[in-house]
Scaffold this active site. Structure first.
Site, short mmCIF file in Angstrom:
data_model
loop_
_atom_site.label_atom_id
_atom_site.label_comp_id
_atom_site.label_asym_id
_atom_site.label_seq_id
_atom_site.Cartn_x
_atom_site.Cartn_y
_atom_site.Cartn_z
N GLU A 251 0.44 -1.43 0.12
CA GLU A 251 0.30 0.16 -0.38
C GLU A 251 0.80 1.52 -0.15
OE1 GLU A 251 -3.75 1.88 2.29
OE2 GLU A 251 -3.03 -0.23 2.85
N LYS A 268 -9.11 -0.64 0.72
CA LYS A 268 -10.37 -0.92 1.18
C LYS A 268 -10.75 -1.64 0.57
CE LYS A 268 -9.85 0.16 5.67
NZ LYS A 268 -8.86 -0.85 6.39
#
Length: 450
Positions: A251, A268
């Site tokens: 990420e 997410k």
């Protein structure tokens, strides 16, 4: 590369992986590695560095004898990491001399809430003027911005260390790394979050649990296997004294690009991967169609849009991508992308510190989410969910979110895993998601059981 380097020499005779080089350079102060989205860089022997540990800030400067002397008073980070904000060429961000380090979750959270604090380093930033970069046409190349005499001395030292086999430290676990919480304890925390959501305290909480063990030897000995397992774009490594941080993060937190542009790419939404192609595609399709994951992702997009707007030029915040699916070695992730233009009077380090920790690993609203995390998790996260990365002297830079990461401090070794809890979440599914994210790394780590 720029002609401003005092020294630039290819090391093509050393056909070594990043992990092998790190092992050979393990004795060097401030050793750090960033995969940097497939632009690998290894830095060492910072000219100076700032360390925050046990709530004490310390500043060290390298002397002529290659030792580090602590200064009588620490510097103010925002003054010291004083980028020029003058990058204009629209080229991809890469390291070419500046500052590297990490901002831990605990340090960042404590800017706003009474979060627990780990005994290990909470923040580290070093000014690195000598480093190795992997150039696809040349292999590893040494670069230095030091004066020519110092640059030559550092090069000779690096060359000598690379020319001999790495010393072995016989890394092994003395206690298996396993979940601190039982399933019942996790569900108890989950239920408490649902109570908070129903009471209107929050919309989403990123609940994580710790996996903890004991180990001896150098964690770096495991790096090659972890990076091969995960193939993570924002992998990295940092060693400060008896603290090691091994990142396998997929990420991006913030990419500080040329012309004041900033980009963030929150993750997410997660589904596991499977060896069978048909089953794997079905898992990916479930994520694509998941209204629950889309709602969770959108909450964080809104939160980060708000975070960026504080530091961005009015009207410049845009959502470029929404709900894209990216597939990694163990999981499929839902990823969105937001961009903005940083105000000309805002220093990149100022924004990084104030925007940390990232919204994707806290929740919404952010400050209340961090308060609830501190109450329910009770253990300091340390570096986990913080950020590892760099700034160049021209204001460009790139920082990850420290998920899928291993920490070793003295004899304690730990990993964490979790996910966003919303009103639509199911306790069993969220508990399983923790293991979907971490089981492959956890199983690998436990192969070093003594």
């Amino acid at each position: 590369m720029s002609s401003c380097y005092s020294l630039q020499k290819a090391l093509s005779q050393f056909d070594l992986s990043a992990a092998e080089i790190l092992l050979r350079l393990q004795q060097l102060t401030g050793l750090i590695y960033l995969n940097d989205d497939d632009h690998p860089v290894i830095a060492f022997l910072p000219q100076q560095y700032q360390l925050i540990q046990d709530q004490h800030s310390q500043h060290f400067v390298r002397d002529a004898a290659w030792h580090y002397q602590q200064q009588s008073s620490p510097v103010v980070l925002e003054d010291w990491v004083n980028c020029q904000n003058n990058a204009t060429a629209p080229t991809a961000t890469q390291f070419h001399g500046g500052w590297m380090g990490f901002v831990g979750y605990d340090y960042a959270a404590r800017q706003d809430v009474a979060a627990p604090l780990h005994a290990q380093p909470a923040l580290y930033l070093g000014q690195y003027l000598s480093f190795l970069k992997y150039e696809k046409t040349q292999g590893w190349v040494f670069y230095s911005l030091e004066d020519i005499q110092t640059a030559e001395h550092i090069f000779q030292k690096i060359h000598a260390l690379l020319d001999v086999d790495a010393p072995k430290t016989a890394f092994q676990l003395t206690q298996t790394c396993q979940a601190r919480w039982s399933k019942a304890e996790y569900i108890q925390a989950f239920d408490r979050i649902i109570d908070y959501i129903r009471a209107g305290d929050c919309y989403q909480i990123n609940l994580t649990q710790q996996f903890i063990g004991q180990a001896q030897g150098l964690l770096l000995e495991t790096a090659e296997q972890f990076w091969q397992l995960t193939n993570a774009p924002y992998a990295g490594y940092l060693k400060i004294g008896d603290f090691e941080l091994l990142s396998c993060s997929p990420e991006l937190f913030i990419d500080f690009q040329a012309q004041q542009q900033i980009v963030t790419r929150p993750i997410k939404g997660t589904m596991p991967r499977y060896p069978d192609p048909e089953q794997d595609q079905q898992s990916k399709q479930r994520l694509i169609q998941s209204e629950k994951d889309q709602a969770e992702n959108l909450m964080i997009v809104d939160l980060l849009r708000n975070d960026l707007s504080v530091y961005a030029e009015i009207g410049s915040v845009k959502t470029n991508k929404l709900f894209e699916i990216e597939s990694f070695e163990q999981v499929h992730h839902m990823v969105s992308e937001i961009q903005a233009n940083l105000k000309s009077d805002i220093q990149p380090i100022q924004m990084l510190l104030k925007a940390s920790p990232g919204g994707s690993i806290t929740g919404a609203p952010k400050i209340r989410a961090m308060q609830i995390i501190a109450e329910l998790e009770q253990q300091p996260r340390g570096a986990y969910c913080g950020s590892l990365g760099y700034f160049n002297q021209d204001g460009t830079g790139r920082w990850n979110i420290l998920i899928r990461s291993v920490q070793k401090y003295q004899q304690e070794i730990s990993m964490w895993a979790g996910g966003g809890i919303t009103i639509a979440s199911q306790a069993e599914a969220e508990y399983q998601e923790c293991f979907d994210k971490i089981s492959a790394m956890l199983n690998l780590l436990n192969t070093w059981q003594g």
